[in-house]
Design a protein around this motif. Structure first.
Motif, PDB file in Angstrom:
ATOM      1  N   SER A   1       0.835  -1.206   0.000  1.00  0.00           N
ATOM      2  CA  SER A   1       0.000   0.000   0.000  1.00  0.00           C
ATOM      3  C   SER A   1       0.864   1.248   0.000  1.00  0.00           C
ATOM      4  O   SER A   1       2.070   1.176   0.214  1.00  0.00           O
ATOM      5  CB  SER A   1      -0.940  -0.018   1.205  1.00  0.00           C
ATOM      6  OG  SER A   1      -0.380   0.679   2.286  1.00  0.00           O
ATOM      7  N   ASP A   2       0.189   2.400  -0.198  1.00  0.00           N
ATOM      8  CA  ASP A   2       0.927   3.670  -0.121  1.00  0.00           C
ATOM      9  C   ASP A   2       0.681   4.320   1.241  1.00  0.00           C
ATOM     10  O   ASP A   2       0.877   5.514   1.410  1.00  0.00           O
ATOM     11  CB  ASP A   2       0.522   4.618  -1.266  1.00  0.00           C
ATOM     12  CG  ASP A   2      -0.907   5.138  -1.095  1.00  0.00           C
ATOM     13  OD1 ASP A   2      -1.311   6.015  -1.867  1.00  0.00           O
ATOM     14  OD2 ASP A   2      -1.618   4.630  -0.203  1.00  0.00           O
ATOM     15  N   GLY A   3       0.213   3.486   2.153  1.00  0.00           N
ATOM     16  CA  GLY A   3      -0.065   3.956   3.502  1.00  0.00           C
ATOM     17  C   GLY A   3      -1.561   4.068   3.727  1.00  0.00           C
ATOM     18  O   GLY A   3      -2.036   3.982   4.850  1.00  0.00           O
ATOM     19  N   GLN A   4      -2.262   4.248   2.616  1.00  0.00           N
ATOM     20  CA  GLN A   4      -3.734   4.345   2.694  1.00  0.00           C
ATOM     21  C   GLN A   4      -4.399   3.452   1.649  1.00  0.00           C
ATOM     22  O   GLN A   4      -5.328   2.732   1.946  1.00  0.00           O
ATOM     23  CB  GLN A   4      -4.167   5.771   2.407  1.00  0.00           C
ATOM     24  CG  GLN A   4      -4.025   6.734   3.561  1.00  0.00           C
ATOM     25  CD  GLN A   4      -4.474   8.129   3.119  1.00  0.00           C
ATOM     26  OE1 GLN A   4      -3.931   8.644   2.148  1.00  0.00           O
ATOM     27  NE2 GLN A   4      -5.462   8.697   3.773  1.00  0.00           N
ATOM     28  N   ARG A   5      -3.866   3.536   0.399  1.00  0.00           N
ATOM     29  CA  ARG A   5      -4.529   2.815  -0.702  1.00  0.00           C
ATOM     30  C   ARG A   5      -3.742   1.568  -1.090  1.00  0.00           C
ATOM     31  O   ARG A   5      -2.510   1.548  -1.005  1.00  0.00           O
ATOM     32  CB  ARG A   5      -4.602   3.718  -1.942  1.00  0.00           C
ATOM     33  CG  ARG A   5      -5.410   4.979  -1.762  1.00  0.00           C
ATOM     34  CD  ARG A   5      -5.189   5.933  -2.930  1.00  0.00           C
ATOM     35  NE  ARG A   5      -3.817   6.416  -2.986  1.00  0.00           N
ATOM     36  CZ  ARG A   5      -3.369   7.219  -3.967  1.00  0.00           C
ATOM     37  NH1 ARG A   5      -4.159   7.558  -4.974  1.00  0.00           N
ATOM     38  NH2 ARG A   5      -2.112   7.655  -3.956  1.00  0.00           N
ATOM     39  N   ARG A   6      -4.489   0.559  -1.568  1.00  0.00           N
ATOM     40  CA  ARG A   6      -3.859  -0.631  -2.163  1.00  0.00           C
ATOM     41  C   ARG A   6      -3.119  -0.157  -3.397  1.00  0.00           C
ATOM     42  O   ARG A   6      -3.709   0.508  -4.259  1.00  0.00           O
ATOM     43  CB  ARG A   6      -4.984  -1.624  -2.508  1.00  0.00           C
ATOM     44  CG  ARG A   6      -4.559  -2.946  -3.042  1.00  0.00           C
ATOM     45  CD  ARG A   6      -5.795  -3.790  -3.368  1.00  0.00           C
ATOM     46  NE  ARG A   6      -5.416  -4.996  -4.090  1.00  0.00           N
ATOM     47  CZ  ARG A   6      -6.117  -5.501  -5.104  1.00  0.00           C
ATOM     48  NH1 ARG A   6      -7.217  -4.904  -5.506  1.00  0.00           N
ATOM     49  NH2 ARG A   6      -5.713  -6.615  -5.695  1.00  0.00           N
ATOM     50  N   ILE A   7      -1.828  -0.469  -3.508  1.00  0.00           N
ATOM     51  CA  ILE A   7      -1.025   0.004  -4.643  1.00  0.00           C
ATOM     52  C   ILE A   7      -1.725  -0.322  -5.969  1.00  0.00           C
ATOM     53  O   ILE A   7      -1.837   0.518  -6.864  1.00  0.00           O
ATOM     54  CB  ILE A   7       0.371  -0.639  -4.617  1.00  0.00           C
ATOM     55  CG1 ILE A   7       1.197  -0.122  -3.436  1.00  0.00           C
ATOM     56  CG2 ILE A   7       1.120  -0.427  -5.940  1.00  0.00           C
ATOM     57  CD1 ILE A   7       1.677   1.325  -3.546  1.00  0.00           C
ATOM     58  N   LEU A   8      -2.259  -1.548  -6.085  1.00  0.00           N
ATOM     59  CA  LEU A   8      -2.829  -1.990  -7.364  1.00  0.00           C
ATOM     60  C   LEU A   8      -4.074  -1.195  -7.761  1.00  0.00           C
ATOM     61  O   LEU A   8      -4.478  -1.214  -8.920  1.00  0.00           O
ATOM     62  CB  LEU A   8      -3.154  -3.484  -7.301  1.00  0.00           C
ATOM     63  CG  LEU A   8      -1.962  -4.427  -7.102  1.00  0.00           C
ATOM     64  CD1 LEU A   8      -2.423  -5.876  -7.055  1.00  0.00           C
ATOM     65  CD2 LEU A   8      -0.911  -4.232  -8.187  1.00  0.00           C
ATOM     66  N   GLU A   9      -4.680  -0.486  -6.788  1.00  0.00           N
ATOM     67  CA  GLU A   9      -5.883   0.304  -7.087  1.00  0.00           C
ATOM     68  C   GLU A   9      -5.570   1.747  -7.457  1.00  0.00           C
ATOM     69  O   GLU A   9      -6.446   2.510  -7.830  1.00  0.00           O
ATOM     70  CB  GLU A   9      -6.816   0.310  -5.862  1.00  0.00           C
ATOM     71  CG  GLU A   9      -7.425  -1.024  -5.493  1.00  0.00           C
ATOM     72  CD  GLU A   9      -8.463  -1.507  -6.511  1.00  0.00           C
ATOM     73  OE1 GLU A   9      -8.815  -2.703  -6.437  1.00  0.00           O
ATOM     74  OE2 GLU A   9      -8.855  -0.696  -7.394  1.00  0.00           O
ATOM     75  N   ILE A  10      -4.292   2.133  -7.357  1.00  0.00           N
ATOM     76  CA  ILE A  10      -3.949   3.538  -7.634  1.00  0.00           C
ATOM     77  C   ILE A  10      -4.105   3.820  -9.132  1.00  0.00           C
ATOM     78  O   ILE A  10      -3.575   3.087  -9.965  1.00  0.00           O
ATOM     79  CB  ILE A  10      -2.514   3.869  -7.170  1.00  0.00           C
ATOM     80  CG1 ILE A  10      -2.390   3.690  -5.657  1.00  0.00           C
ATOM     81  CG2 ILE A  10      -2.110   5.278  -7.585  1.00  0.00           C
ATOM     82  CD1 ILE A  10      -0.979   3.921  -5.114  1.00  0.00           C
ATOM     83  N   GLU A  11      -4.850   4.854  -9.456  1.00  0.00           N
ATOM     84  CA  GLU A  11      -5.101   5.229 -10.850  1.00  0.00           C
ATOM     85  C   GLU A  11      -3.886   5.988 -11.384  1.00  0.00           C
ATOM     86  O   GLU A  11      -3.589   7.087 -10.900  1.00  0.00           O
ATOM     87  CB  GLU A  11      -6.348   6.138 -10.861  1.00  0.00           C
ATOM     88  CG  GLU A  11      -7.130   6.294 -12.113  1.00  0.00           C
ATOM     89  CD  GLU A  11      -7.825   4.974 -12.556  1.00  0.00           C
ATOM     90  OE1 GLU A  11      -8.759   4.513 -11.878  1.00  0.00           O
ATOM     91  OE2 GLU A  11      -7.330   4.441 -13.555  1.00  0.00           O
ATOM     92  N   PRO A  12      -3.154   5.475 -12.357  1.00  0.00           N
ATOM     93  CA  PRO A  12      -1.989   6.217 -12.858  1.00  0.00           C
ATOM     94  C   PRO A  12      -2.422   7.451 -13.659  1.00  0.00           C
ATOM     95  O   PRO A  12      -3.401   7.405 -14.362  1.00  0.00           O
ATOM     96  CB  PRO A  12      -1.280   5.217 -13.777  1.00  0.00           C
ATOM     97  CG  PRO A  12      -1.933   3.911 -13.555  1.00  0.00           C
ATOM     98  CD  PRO A  12      -3.310   4.177 -13.032  1.00  0.00           C
TER      99      PRO A  12
END
Ligand SMILES: O=P(O)(O)OC[C@H]1O[C@](O)(COP(=O)(O)O)[C@@H](O)[C@@H]1O
Ligand SMILES: [Mg+2]
Ligand SMILES: [Mg+2]
Length: 342
Positions: free
Chosen positions: A295-306
């Motif tokens: 995660s980035d501390g809050q969000r699942r990395i795989l869900e981050i919208e590039p």
């Protein structure tokens, strides 16, 4: 060695054979992804040879130019970049490539190529000339644009959840290729005298909890409070601090033994240092397939919208219990935005 002894030597499962077997699991598979994985393995063998010989040839040291990140390129960064792009272009399966070492989208000319590859050709550049483990990281996506056209930005800015495969190569005391296609994680060790990768670590899983933490403590004073608190907890618990400074190598160790790698935002890197598309997404896919978390501390990395090719993000990755504990502390302390670090 007698003939009997030699014939008694087990010959393991080669990467090729493993890929073929796995392909049989997918009745509609057409072999392109398999071929693409072989192309990556071929380039890895060539880059492995270049790394091993760097001290004996003149490809060690700085290249004298900076990449789009403003980092001084090492000659091996450039060599690895060229070797992987060439193998992917010649293989014919890839329409476009995103590389750490190139600003824009690299068109391969393979208009019928179904895949997009995001790649960190050489990870751990600060360790190149000092004989410390380094690596290569790759993510593979299916293109969304029409066949017969060039790959476009939309093809390249897909969320990590859309990866069809991801992996890394670690050039260390042995050279290994570790990858997933969404059905578990497998590791292959390179046998250079035979020029083959052999299955050595089937079905890799990461312990739910570990006692290793990997973070550049030199930036401790600039870390978010929640991270400082977590590091103090690790010290109190007498966990082992292990930091190689090559993401692939630190990640691989923790994948095997349990542990957590942290790269928070700092004053120097207010958005984080590591790149979403060709560092974080691939390792997040692998760690989740191995039963861990990213995660980035809050969000699942795989869900981050590039939103851009070289965007950066914070990374907390490894054993689930450890990542969740950092997240809890970060939220409790109020996850700082880049402004609060000013
Ligand atoms: O020197 P720092 O700030 O600790 O950063 C080290 C991190 O940066 C990296 O070197 C970034 O990757 P590249 O070497 O591919 O640019 C990671 O491998 C590593 O974990
Ligand atoms: Mg890197
Ligand atoms: Mg790199």
């Amino acid at each position: 060695m007698t003939i009997k002894e030699d014939l008694a030597l087990p010959v393991g499962t080669t990467l090729d054979r493993f890929i073929m077997r796995k392909q049989e699991d997918f009745p509609f598979a057409t072999g392109e992804l398999s071929q693409l994985l072989r192309d990556i393995a071929l380039a890895a063998k060539i880059v492995n040879r270049a790394i091993n010989h760097a001290g004996l040839t003149d490809i060690g040291g700085a290249y004298g130019k900076q990449n789009v990140q403003g980092e001084d390129q090492q000659k091996l960064d450039v060599v690895a970049n060229i070797r992987f792009i060439r193998a992917l272009r010649n293989g014919g399966e890839v329409a476009a490539i995103i590389s750490e070492e190139e600003e824009g989208i690299i068109q391969t000319g393979n208009m019928k190529g179904k895949y997009i590859v995001a790649i960190d050709p050489l990870d751990g550049s600060s360790n190149i000339d000092v004989n410390v483990s380094i690596g290569t990281i790759f993510s593979i996506y299916r293109r969304t644009s029409e066949l017969g056209t060039e790959g476009n930005l939309e093809d390249c800015l897909q969320k990590g959840t859309e990866q069809v495969a991801a992996g890394y190569i670690i050039y260390g005391s042995s050279t290994m290729l570790v990858y997933t296609t969404g059905n578990g994680v497998n590791g292959f060790t390179y046998e250079s005298s035979l020029g083959e990768f052999f299955l050595s670590h089937p079905n890799i899983t990461i312990p739910k909890k570990g006692e290793i933490y990997s973070v550049n403590e030199g930036s401790f004073n600039h870390f978010p409070e929640g991270v400082q608190q977590y590091i103090e907890l690790c010290r109190v618990r007498n966990y082992s601090a292990r930091y190689i400074g090559s993401l692939v190598a630190d990640f691989h160790r923790n994948l095997m033994k349990g542990g957590i790698y942290l790269y928070p935002i700092t004053q120097k890197s207010p958005l984080g240092k590591l790149r979403l598309l060709y560092e974080c997404n691939a390792l997040a896919f692998i760690v989740e397939q191995a039963g861990g978390k990213a995660s980035d501390g809050q969000r699942r990395i795989l869900e981050i919208e590039p939103y851009e090719l070289h965007q950066r993000c914070q990374l907390y990755i490894g054993s689930t219990d450890m990542v969740e504990e950092v997240e809890t502390l970060l939220v409790a302390r109020g996850v700082p935005s880049r402004h609060s670090l000013a």
